[in-house]
Design an enzyme around this catalytic site. Structure first.
Site, PDB file in Angstrom:
ATOM      1  CE1 TYR A  52      12.960  17.819 -21.121  1.00  0.00           C
ATOM      2  CE2 TYR A  52      12.015  16.998 -19.197  1.00  0.00           C
ATOM      3  CZ  TYR A  52      12.306  16.747 -20.487  1.00  0.00           C
ATOM      4  OH  TYR A  52      11.667  15.697 -21.422  1.00  0.00           O
ATOM      5  CE  LYS A  83      12.704  12.102 -20.425  1.00  0.00           C
ATOM      6  NZ  LYS A  83      12.023  13.054 -19.828  1.00  0.00           N
ATOM      7  CG  HIS A 138      16.397  13.495 -23.492  1.00  0.00           C
ATOM      8  ND1 HIS A 138      16.489  14.417 -22.639  1.00  0.00           N
ATOM      9  CD2 HIS A 138      15.458  13.459 -24.261  1.00  0.00           C
ATOM     10  CE1 HIS A 138      15.419  15.175 -22.669  1.00  0.00           C
ATOM     11  NE2 HIS A 138      14.919  14.635 -23.574  1.00  0.00           N
TER      12      HIS A 138
END
Ligand code: A2P
Length: 316
Positions: free
Chosen positions: A48, A77, A110
């Site tokens: 992210y 993750k 992930h």
């Protein structure tokens, strides 16, 4: 706030703040506001690209006495390019450095997809590593070592099907605490929930609102609008709730944790309040009956021509 006990023995608040799509330039004040209004669970990831900014806000909140480390539940993750055993701990250490924390509450694999080290997103089939080259259990063993070393309290996976959960659970020495998957009324994931429950794996629901702000390249022209569904809207107006609150209350009431993303103070408050809502049985059933199935995040970006992964192999 309801909490779930994880296989690792720790507890997770039922509703957390999602941070996918929260731009690093705007996420800092969002995290401070979230902590101020009572969020304690934060769902993050290397992919992210905002963990350092989120970490800076955690540190500021600690310094100001808004919250203590042990009151927070922080998830990150492992990105797909660090699946090799020797890359896992350095990836986790990088996350810890970005957050300025000395442990995470949860670290997830992930995707069940491996990329060559340094590949952010695959540009060609040669950017992938197959699961024969880097088996999921190799990655898991290295994650187990991180939990044993105290760098993380619990470990888990994301985007795993029931078949993959079964296979990994058979091999696991440290239990799989969590499987984080897309789940909402169009993708109820009932069989997966049952299998995870049988294996002691808690399920966290991502994209609970249908992820309307995701990039266009991840969208289809004809996709349904979950937030505007008339059944959801009816239940919302009958209970003086927003449509989003109905979706979130349903998720928590059926036993999943849920991680709606928002960068708006009013919507963050609304979402947090939804964790305390109880819907009646008829409303719960009406929502469950909406089952599509419709997957908003279909994984097709892992299955271009020539990739060792296909949609069937990912979702089998
Ligand atoms: P915003 O960040 O401006 O609040 P998901 O969690 O499924 O990925 O969905 C996130 C999207 O849903 C974002 O566009 C977010 O916008 C929006 N959203 C979050 N909370 C609400 C809410 N309570 N009502 C309507 N939209 C919401």
């Amino acid at each position: 706030m309801k909490h779930y006990e994880l296989a690792a023995g720790t507890t997770m608040p039922a509703l957390g703040l999602g941070t996918w799509k929260s731009d690093k330039n705007e996420v800092g004040p969002v995290i401070r506001e979230a902590i101020r209004i009572g969020y304690r669970h934060f769902d993050c990831a290397r992919a992210y690209m905002n963990e350092a900014e989120i970490g800076a806000s955690f540190q500021a909140a600690f310094a100001d006495g808004d919250v203590t480390r042990d009151e927070l539940f922080v998830t990150s993750k492992l990105w797909n390019d660090a699946h090799r055993a020797s890359d896992v701990r350095p990836a986790l250490e990088k996350a810890l450095a970005d957050f300025q924390l000395d442990y995470l509450d949860l670290y997830l694999m992930h995707w069940p997809v491996a990329l060559k080290p340094g590949t952010w997103f695959p540009q060609s089939p040669t950017d992938f590593l197959s699961l024969d080259e880097v088996p999921l259990v190799e990655t898991w063993r290295a994650m187990e070592a991180c939990q044993k070393a105290g760098l993380v309290k619990a470990i888990g996976v994301s985007n795993f099907t029931a078949t993959k959960i079964d296979a990994l659970a058979d091999e696991a020495e440290v239990p799989i605490s969590v499987n984080q998957v897309e789940a909402h009324p169009y993708l109820g994931q009932r069989e997966l929930l049952e299998r995870c429950a049988a294996r002691g794996v808690h399920v966290t629901a991502y994209s609970p609102l249908g992820s309307p702000d995701r990039p266009d390249m991840l969208k289809k022209d004809d996709e349904p609008n979950l937030l505007a569904h008339p059944v959801i809207a009816d239940i919302a107006s009958n209970n003086s709730l927003s449509n989003a609150q109905v979706l979130l209350a349903w998720a928590v009431q059926r036993g999943t944790s849920v991680i709606p993303k928002s960068v708006n103070a009013e919507r963050m408050q609304q979402n947090l309040d939804a964790a305390a809502v109880t819907l009646d049985d008829a409303s719960m059933q009406a929502i469950t009956d909406l089952e599509g199935p419709y997957r908003f995040i279909d994984g097709s970006f892992w299955a271009p021509e020539g990739s060792p992964y296909t949609l069937d192999s990912i979702w089998d």
